[in-house]
Structure formats: structure tokens, C-alpha cells
Design an enzyme around this catalytic site. Structure first.
Site, PDB file in Angstrom:
ATOM      1  N   SER A  67      67.281  52.046  42.808  1.00 26.40           N
ATOM      2  CA  SER A  67      67.535  51.654  42.202  1.00 26.40           C
ATOM      3  C   SER A  67      68.188  49.505  42.431  1.00 26.40           C
ATOM      4  CB  SER A  67      67.763  51.837  40.185  1.00 26.40           C
ATOM      5  OG  SER A  67      66.532  51.799  40.098  1.00 26.40           O
ATOM      6  N   LYS A  70      66.832  46.819  43.245  1.00 25.43           N
ATOM      7  CA  LYS A  70      65.763  45.660  42.505  1.00 25.43           C
ATOM      8  C   LYS A  70      66.995  44.708  42.130  1.00 25.43           C
ATOM      9  CE  LYS A  70      64.253  50.153  39.486  1.00 25.43           C
ATOM     10  NZ  LYS A  70      63.880  51.150  38.785  1.00 25.43           N
ATOM     11  N   TYR A 194      56.884  49.656  45.958  1.00 25.82           N
ATOM     12  CA  TYR A 194      57.814  50.058  45.544  1.00 25.82           C
ATOM     13  C   TYR A 194      58.194  51.117  45.415  1.00 25.82           C
ATOM     14  CZ  TYR A 194      60.548  51.492  41.086  1.00 25.82           C
ATOM     15  OH  TYR A 194      61.231  52.872  40.135  1.00 25.82           O
ATOM     16  N   TYR A 241      70.685  51.216  32.303  1.00 29.91           N
ATOM     17  CA  TYR A 241      69.763  51.460  31.462  1.00 29.91           C
ATOM     18  C   TYR A 241      70.467  51.574  29.868  1.00 29.91           C
ATOM     19  CZ  TYR A 241      68.067  52.516  35.657  1.00 29.91           C
ATOM     20  OH  TYR A 241      67.604  52.464  37.364  1.00 29.91           O
ATOM     21  N   VAL A 259      69.451  55.830  41.220  1.00 26.46           N
ATOM     22  CA  VAL A 259      69.032  57.711  41.171  1.00 26.46           C
ATOM     23  C   VAL A 259      70.052  58.472  42.025  1.00 26.46           C
ATOM     24  CG1 VAL A 259      68.277  58.142  39.233  1.00 26.46           C
ATOM     25  CG2 VAL A 259      67.392  57.932  41.131  1.00 26.46           C
TER      26      VAL A 259
HETATM   27  N1  GLN Z   1      62.816  55.544  42.920  1.00 27.84           N
HETATM   28  C1  GLN Z   1      63.160  55.635  41.579  1.00 27.84           C
HETATM   29  C2  GLN Z   1      62.541  55.803  40.526  1.00 27.84           C
HETATM   30  O1  GLN Z   1      61.502  55.125  40.457  1.00 27.84           O
HETATM   31  C3  GLN Z   1      64.556  54.805  41.195  1.00 27.84           C
HETATM   32  C4  GLN Z   1      65.286  54.772  39.506  1.00 27.84           C
HETATM   33  C5  GLN Z   1      66.641  54.778  40.077  1.00 27.84           C
HETATM   34  O2  GLN Z   1      67.240  54.991  40.949  1.00 27.84           O
HETATM   35  N2  GLN Z   1      67.003  54.998  38.938  1.00 27.84           N
HETATM   36  O3  GLN Z   1      62.356  56.869  39.628  1.00 27.84           O
END
Ligand code: GLN
Length: 306
Positions: A67, A70, A194, A241, A259
Site C-alpha cells: 500500500s 498508493k 492494482y 487506516y 501490509v
Molecule cells: N495489496 C494489498 C491489498 O490490496 C495492499 C493492502 C495494504 O498494504 N494495506 O489488500
């Protein structure tokens, strides 16, 4: 702060204490390829605005930045469509987990912010528009490589495939948004892009360098100053988050987690910091990475709050 000389010893001390802690959190196991990662790893890297760099531990080991991409994706999407992006995605903290479905239903398919999964799927869908997934991902990689000044940054195809096979919840988010007219492409196309975006692999040293485009100083100017400030505002309020408030309280700096166990933190005007430890806390953010950032911010006296 007068941490230039002691910076290396601060980092080595954090690595020797927090980095070796037995209580390391739990690696993400909903993406099978990430479940295989050895949790006993820890790395950290700091790039100062004047160009000096410091690192400790496993700072040269590439990991899945997930993530954290992003941040680059929203910069790319804003560069492409400007402020009109905000008609499709909000900029409010969600207070829910990164892959929550409930909010999306209550808010008619318009995700709260670009850092939860639904919002990030919209930014991917935006920078994908008008190109093939290969071209779009090429543009994303170019942006990240320019930011890091390093051509040796790649997408881990095994991780991308692993998530494509198991990312049912993300597909659900995409289909739901499509039903509300908030996805321009077929869900399979946007999601393929994605999942590949999330599978970018970088080391802490590369990641810290790539964050310099938000810092100012010697970093490359890939976005305007106003845009850099706004991206940092989103990192501060939404980057962790439902753990964003806790991260702001403990660290006091804008950050974005993934993650894979990485966190990118910006000290406005001063530094870009990357930390990596694969074990996660209950919010899905790196457990030791958060503790390490907290310790570093405390010891350097870095904060956006005076
Ligand atoms: N690729 C992961 C997902 O879409 C990314 C989530 C994350 O890093 N929090 O669930």
C-alpha cells in the site's frame, strides 16, 4: 535537531533494541506469497534533505511495498486528471480497516480516501485510463524510479500473481464501485493493474530515497509544493487506516504503511524515512516499524507539531 552526527548511532541503537524484539507481530497471510516472509528481519533508512543518507539492519533487502505504492499512485492520478480526482474519491479518514466494504455501501461507491483499498483502486483506474495496463504500470515504475533515482526497481510478478488469485475482497470492492459507475474499466483490468502496482519491491534505502519527492531539498521535484503538502496531509490523516490517529499521536509525522511491513515517513523539509519489519499489529501496520518510527521521532525531536 543536531542529529547529523548521532544519526547512525540512533539507527544502530534502534536496530539493536526494537529491531531484535521477540514480540514482532504477525505477517500478512491473506496474500500467500507474503505469508512466507521471515518475520525476523528489520531495516531502516534515512535520507536527509541535504542528500546525506544513513541506514541500519536489513536496509538493502527488497520487500513488497504494497500500500505504500498508493502514495505514488495518487500523485500519478492527480498529475493526470488534477483536482477532478476528488469527485470519485474523498479525503476523509475512514476509521475502518483498509479493505472494509461497509463504508462503500453506505457512501454509494465513493471511497473515503485514496489510501484505503477502494480509494486506491479508483486512483489505479484513473491513471490506467487511456493506456494498457503494461503502459500504465510502466508509467508508475518510471515515476518511482525517478523519485528514487534508481532504475533497479521492479514489480515482483510472483507476489502479483499470488494476490490476483486470492484477492476476492478487492475484486468485490471493484465490482461494487463499478455497479455505482465509479470504475471506468472492467474490474479484471483495473485489478490486474492494482495487484501489480502493490507488488512493487524495494529496499528501505530505495524507499527512503523515493520519498524525497515529498520532502523538498535535494529531492526531485515531481509534484508541485502544494500537491506535496496535500499528499502529506492525506498520509497523516489516512496513511495508517484505522490506526492513523494512533500513528499521528505516537509519531507525529505523515506516514504510509503497507501490509508487507514497510512504512514511509516524511519529515517536511528535513527527511524521508523508510522502515521495514514484516510483522503487523492489529491495524495491519508494521508493529516494530511503528515502534521504531516512534523512537526515531522522539530521539531526533522530529514532529510536524511544535
Ligand atoms: N495489496 C494489498 C491489498 O490490496 C495492499 C493492502 C495494504 O498494504 N494495506 O489488500
Amino acid at each position: 535537531m543536531d542529529a547529523i552526527t548521532p544519526m547512525q548511532s540512533i539507527l544502530d541503537d534502534i536496530n539493536a533494541t526494537i529491531g531484535q524484539s521477540p514480540d514482532r507481530g504477525k505477517v500478512a497471510d491473506y496474500i500467500p506469497e507474503l505469508a512466507k516472509i521471515d518475520p525476523n528481519q528489520f531495516g531502516m533508512a534515512v535520507c536527509l534533505a541535504d542528500g546525506r543518507e544513513f541506514h541500519t539492519g536489513d536496509a538493502d533487502t527488497p520487500f513488497s511495498i504494497q500500500s505504500i505504492t498508493k502514495v505514488f499512485a495518487v500523485a500519478l492520478a492527480l498529475g493526470k486528471v488534477g483536482e477532478s480526482l476528488w469527485s470519485r474519491v474523498g479525503r476523509e479518514p475512514s476509521g475502518t480497516s483498509f479493505d472494509s466494504i461497509t463504508l462503500l455501501e453506505r457512501e454509494q461507491g465513493r471511497p473515503r480516501n485514496p489510501f484505503i483499498n477502494a480509494g486506491a483502486i479508483v486512483t489505479t483506474d484513473t491513471y490506467l485510463d487511456g493506456s494498457t495496463p503494461r503502459e500504465a504500470l510502466g508509467g508508475l515504475l518510471r515515476f518511482i524510479r525517478d523519485a528514487a533515482d534508481d532504475a533497479d526497481i521492479h514489480i515482483d510478478e510472483t507476489v502479483a500473481q499470488s494476490e490476483t488469485r486470492t484477492g476476492h475482497r478487492n475484486f468485490a470492492l471493484a465490482h461494487y464501485m463499478r455497479s455505482h459507475g465509479n470504475l471506468l474499466h472492467a474490474p479484471e483490468l483495473t485489478m490486474g493493474t492494482y495487484f501489480h502496482q502493490c507488488a512493487v519491491a524495494m529496499s528501505c534505502r530505495q524507499l527512503a530515497r523515493s520519498g524525497r519527492f515529498l520532502v523538498g531539498g535535494v529531492g526531485p521535484r515531481l509534484v508541485t509544493k502544494t500537491r506535496a503538502r496535500r499528499i502529506q496531509a492525506l498520509m497523516m490523516t489516512c496513511g495508517h487506516y484505522d490506526g492513523s490517529g494512533d500513528f499521528a499521536f505516537r509519531v507525529g509525522l505523515p506516514g504510509k504503511s503497507g501490509v508487507g511491513g514497510g512504512i514511509l515517513v516524511i519529515v517536511p523539509g528535513q527527511a524521508s524515512i523508510a522502515v521495514w519489519s514484516p510483522g503487523l499489529n492489529a491495524y495491519g501496520n508494521s508493529k516494530l516499524g511503528t515502534e521504531a518510527m516512534e523512537a526515531l521521532a522522539h530521539q531526533t525531536d522530529w514532529s510536524v507539531f511544535s
